[in-house]
Design a protein around this motif. Structure first.
Motif, PDB file in Angstrom:
ATOM      1  N   UNK A 272       0.832  -1.202   0.000  1.00  0.00           N
ATOM      2  CA  UNK A 272       0.000   0.000   0.000  1.00  0.00           C
ATOM      3  C   UNK A 272       0.869   1.256   0.000  1.00  0.00           C
ATOM      4  N   UNK A 273       1.961   1.245   0.767  1.00  0.00           N
ATOM      5  CA  UNK A 273       2.855   2.401   0.808  1.00  0.00           C
ATOM      6  C   UNK A 273       3.481   2.670  -0.558  1.00  0.00           C
ATOM      7  N   UNK A 274       3.867   1.606  -1.260  1.00  0.00           N
ATOM      8  CA  UNK A 274       4.453   1.768  -2.596  1.00  0.00           C
ATOM      9  C   UNK A 274       3.420   2.352  -3.551  1.00  0.00           C
ATOM     10  N   UNK A 275       2.194   1.856  -3.455  1.00  0.00           N
ATOM     11  CA  UNK A 275       1.124   2.353  -4.321  1.00  0.00           C
ATOM     12  C   UNK A 275       0.817   3.818  -4.012  1.00  0.00           C
ATOM     13  N   UNK A 276       0.855   4.184  -2.730  1.00  0.00           N
ATOM     14  CA  UNK A 276       0.610   5.572  -2.353  1.00  0.00           C
ATOM     15  C   UNK A 276       1.744   6.486  -2.813  1.00  0.00           C
ATOM     16  N   UNK A 277       2.961   5.954  -2.882  1.00  0.00           N
ATOM     17  CA  UNK A 277       4.077   6.739  -3.415  1.00  0.00           C
ATOM     18  C   UNK A 277       3.849   7.042  -4.896  1.00  0.00           C
ATOM     19  N   UNK A 278       3.368   6.041  -5.643  1.00  0.00           N
ATOM     20  CA  UNK A 278       3.051   6.261  -7.054  1.00  0.00           C
ATOM     21  C   UNK A 278       1.920   7.274  -7.194  1.00  0.00           C
ATOM     22  N   UNK A 279       0.933   7.182  -6.333  1.00  0.00           N
ATOM     23  CA  UNK A 279      -0.185   8.128  -6.389  1.00  0.00           C
ATOM     24  C   UNK A 279       0.288   9.554  -6.080  1.00  0.00           C
ATOM     25  N   UNK A 280       1.171   9.685  -5.102  1.00  0.00           N
ATOM     26  CA  UNK A 280       1.706  11.009  -4.772  1.00  0.00           C
ATOM     27  C   UNK A 280       2.479  11.587  -5.949  1.00  0.00           C
ATOM     28  N   UNK A 281       3.206  10.728  -6.660  1.00  0.00           N
ATOM     29  CA  UNK A 281       3.951  11.165  -7.844  1.00  0.00           C
ATOM     30  C   UNK A 281       2.997  11.653  -8.932  1.00  0.00           C
ATOM     31  N   UNK A 282       1.936  10.894  -9.193  1.00  0.00           N
ATOM     32  CA  UNK A 282       0.976  11.292 -10.218  1.00  0.00           C
ATOM     33  C   UNK A 282       0.204  12.546  -9.800  1.00  0.00           C
ATOM     34  N   UNK A 283      -0.046  12.707  -8.511  1.00  0.00           N
ATOM     35  CA  UNK A 283      -0.706  13.928  -8.027  1.00  0.00           C
ATOM     36  C   UNK A 283       0.174  15.143  -8.274  1.00  0.00           C
ATOM     37  N   UNK A 284       1.463  14.957  -8.093  1.00  0.00           N
ATOM     38  CA  UNK A 284       2.425  16.024  -8.388  1.00  0.00           C
ATOM     39  C   UNK A 284       2.377  16.396  -9.869  1.00  0.00           C
ATOM     40  N   UNK A 285       2.292  15.387 -10.742  1.00  0.00           N
ATOM     41  CA  UNK A 285       2.221  15.651 -12.181  1.00  0.00           C
ATOM     42  C   UNK A 285       0.925  16.366 -12.552  1.00  0.00           C
ATOM     43  N   UNK A 286      -0.169  15.972 -11.917  1.00  0.00           N
ATOM     44  CA  UNK A 286      -1.446  16.636 -12.197  1.00  0.00           C
ATOM     45  C   UNK A 286      -1.411  18.091 -11.729  1.00  0.00           C
ATOM     46  N   UNK A 287      -0.835  18.317 -10.578  1.00  0.00           N
ATOM     47  CA  UNK A 287      -0.767  19.676 -10.038  1.00  0.00           C
ATOM     48  C   UNK A 287       0.078  20.592 -10.916  1.00  0.00           C
ATOM     49  N   UNK A 288       1.124  20.019 -11.536  1.00  0.00           N
ATOM     50  CA  UNK A 288       2.003  20.815 -12.392  1.00  0.00           C
ATOM     51  C   UNK A 288       1.572  20.823 -13.856  1.00  0.00           C
ATOM     52  N   UNK A 289       0.450  20.185 -14.165  1.00  0.00           N
ATOM     53  CA  UNK A 289      -0.088  20.255 -15.513  1.00  0.00           C
ATOM     54  C   UNK A 289       0.388  19.195 -16.476  1.00  0.00           C
ATOM     55  N   UNK A 290       1.159  18.209 -15.995  1.00  0.00           N
ATOM     56  CA  UNK A 290       1.627  17.143 -16.886  1.00  0.00           C
ATOM     57  C   UNK A 290       0.531  16.126 -17.154  1.00  0.00           C
ATOM     58  N   UNK A 291      -0.392  15.976 -16.220  1.00  0.00           N
ATOM     59  CA  UNK A 291      -1.515  15.056 -16.375  1.00  0.00           C
ATOM     60  C   UNK A 291      -2.819  15.828 -16.253  1.00  0.00           C
ATOM     61  N   UNK A 292      -3.819  15.393 -17.004  1.00  0.00           N
ATOM     62  CA  UNK A 292      -5.130  16.033 -16.908  1.00  0.00           C
ATOM     63  C   UNK A 292      -5.943  15.467 -15.757  1.00  0.00           C
ATOM     64  N   UNK A 293      -5.686  14.205 -15.406  1.00  0.00           N
ATOM     65  CA  UNK A 293      -6.410  13.561 -14.306  1.00  0.00           C
ATOM     66  C   UNK A 293      -5.599  12.376 -13.806  1.00  0.00           C
ATOM     67  N   UNK A 294      -5.862  11.983 -12.564  1.00  0.00           N
ATOM     68  CA  UNK A 294      -5.181  10.831 -11.972  1.00  0.00           C
ATOM     69  C   UNK A 294      -6.037   9.590 -12.191  1.00  0.00           C
ATOM     70  N   UNK A 295      -5.461   8.513 -12.701  1.00  0.00           N
ATOM     71  CA  UNK A 295      -6.243   7.281 -12.884  1.00  0.00           C
ATOM     72  C   UNK A 295      -6.733   6.739 -11.544  1.00  0.00           C
ATOM     73  N   UNK A 296      -7.759   5.919 -11.601  1.00  0.00           N
ATOM     74  CA  UNK A 296      -8.283   5.311 -10.381  1.00  0.00           C
ATOM     75  C   UNK A 296      -7.312   4.252  -9.882  1.00  0.00           C
ATOM     76  N   UNK A 297      -7.089   4.253  -8.574  1.00  0.00           N
ATOM     77  CA  UNK A 297      -6.144   3.317  -7.964  1.00  0.00           C
ATOM     78  C   UNK A 297      -6.896   2.179  -7.285  1.00  0.00           C
ATOM     79  N   UNK A 298      -6.328   0.985  -7.315  1.00  0.00           N
ATOM     80  CA  UNK A 298      -6.956  -0.135  -6.603  1.00  0.00           C
ATOM     81  C   UNK A 298      -6.820   0.044  -5.094  1.00  0.00           C
ATOM     82  N   UNK A 299      -7.702  -0.579  -4.355  1.00  0.00           N
ATOM     83  CA  UNK A 299      -7.677  -0.495  -2.902  1.00  0.00           C
ATOM     84  C   UNK A 299      -6.939  -1.694  -2.337  1.00  0.00           C
TER      85      UNK A 299
END
Length: 439
Positions: A202-229
């Motif tokens: 879960x921690x590894x997956x949350x690290x990936x999510x934090x990375x993608x959130x950073x990309x979305x915030x800086x305009x590299x991504x339009x949206x973050x994909x849905x993550x599994x639970x």
């Protein structure tokens, strides 16, 4: 054709059958290939985790019938430098073996005619979206946050470990971050080693999510994909009583006893104990101010929760402190050598294992000190509110997780000691004479 001279096998029939022809592949390993370059991949089979092998179909996993999603061309040494090409002159990634093969044939022609230029195969606009480029940028931002005190160095260390060991081993260096979707994230989760605990996964997956959130915030991504639970079971906390703690202390080397006793009797975190300075101690009032901590060997002028708390000192700790010389304000209270250097986390953990192993105890340092302090307090009847203040928790729910009621304490509630009515009536035992009379 001269006799005795081996000729190259004719593999042109493969093209007729619809298979791309890679001149580097040859069933006869003794034939030296004259053409430069190979088609390779950094990926592994998403099902079995094995390497893709070169076959007549290209790169392929014969066992699982899978193929890579990305390829690259390895030209080996070119003018003293290792050349690897991941896209064509238009910046398009090599997402199929056929595309990679066509590009390889073009490059071979350019090499023969002397017109090959590696820079032609790197499009700057596309490179900006490379996974590794953006990941390095994110790590750089996190390093600055550590300098500013926004995050702990230990957290950055974990992010770097997750990035190097798991993210970069799954996502190709030139993967376009815009192509990361829900299916690929699920595939990444399944690719993680089986020995990892649910919490680590879960921690590894949350690290990936934090990375993608950073990309979305800086305009590299339009949206973050849905993550599994990822379901993480409740941790099984363990703790020990004061008598067991004293046994551990008697098993330690002398220089370690004061700091471990301080952690056991005051409930502070190891980093907070290591960072304690004499200016934080008031021997007249017999109090100590917990205001800083060590994280990954870096001294931080704030605690984990950024809360300053004042604690009363144990009488035995006061007695030991008054015996210490050179109590300079900026000196560390607990020192590992004559130079006045503080203890570090690794040394404390090694000493803890050294002292607990001969006693047959299998308990972590944190559980045997801070967590045991909280559990002992609750079992003595102390309120959770007091325990929360001592531990420095921001919420009562966090303290509740540390509170364990001893079975012996529950026993007193169930059986306080008064006389109770027996559940069965005592039957009078017949004598021998009474038995004969009945006959």
């Amino acid at each position: 054709m001269e006799r005795g001279r081996a000729s190259s096998p004719d593999l042109s029939y493969l093209v007729i059958q619809g298979f791309p022809l890679d001149r580097n592949f040859c069933p006869d390993e003794n034939i030296e290939l004259s053409m430069k370059g190979r088609i390779r991949t950094k990926e592994v089979c998403p099902i079995c985790g094995g390497d893709f092998k070169q076959t007549l179909h290209g790169l392929w996993c014969e066992k699982c019938k899978t193929k890579p999603n990305r390829y690259f061309i390895d030209l080996g040494k070119y003018r003293g430098k290792r050349i690897r090409i991941y896209s064509d002159t238009n910046g398009a990634p090599l997402d199929s073996y056929a595309r990679a093969h066509r590009l390889l044939e073009t490059i071979r022609h350019e090499l023969d005619t002397g017109t090959f230029n590696p820079k032609d195969y790197i499009k700057r606009e596309l490179r900006a979206f490379w996974f590794e480029e953006r990941l390095n940028d994110w790590i750089t931002v996190k390093e600055k946050e550590v300098e500013q005190g926004a995050i702990a160095p230990s957290y950055l260390r974990e992010l770097k470990r997750y990035a190097d060991r798991y993210l970069l081993s799954f996502f190709a260096r030139t993967d376009d971050v815009r192509e990361i979707n829900e299916a690929k994230i699920n595939l990444f989760l399944r690719s993680l080693p089986d020995h990892l605990s649910p919490k680590t996964r879960k921690n590894i997956l949350m690290a990936l999510r934090a990375f993608l959130s950073f990309l979305e915030r800086d305009g590299w991504l339009s949206a973050i994909p849905r993550f599994p639970k990822v379901e993480v079971p409740e941790p099984s906390w363990s703790w020990i009583d004061e008598e067991t703690q004293e046994m551990i202390l008697r098993n330690m080397r002398e220089k370690f006893i004061p700091i471990f006793f301080f952690m056991m009797r005051h409930g502070v975190r190891p980093g907070e104990a290591m960072a304690l300075k004499w200016k934080d101690v008031d021997l007249e009032k017999e109090t100590v101010v917990v205001r800083r901590t060590f994280s990954n060997r870096q001294l931080r002028e704030w605690t984990k929760t950024r809360k300053i708390r004042i604690l009363p000192l144990h009488s035995e700790t006061v007695r030991w402190m008054k015996k210490q010389e050179n109590r300079f304000p900026e000196s560390f209270v607990f020192q590992r050598n004559e130079k006045g250097e503080p203890f570090y986390d690794r040394a404390l953990r090694k000493e803890w294992v050294r002292a607990t192993t001969p006693l047959g105890l299998d308990i972590r340092l944190y559980d045997g000190t801070r967590h045991s302090f909280a559990s002992q307090a609750v079992n003595r009847g102390d309120s959770l509110n007091l325990v929360q203040k001592a531990l420095g928790h921001t919420t009562a729910s966090t303290t509740q997780r540390y509170a364990h009621v001893d079975v012996s304490a529950l026993k007193k509630l169930i059986e306080p000691g008064e006389k109770v009515v027996p559940l069965e009536k005592k039957r009078k035992r017949k004598t021998k004479e009474e038995g004969n009379e009945g006959n």
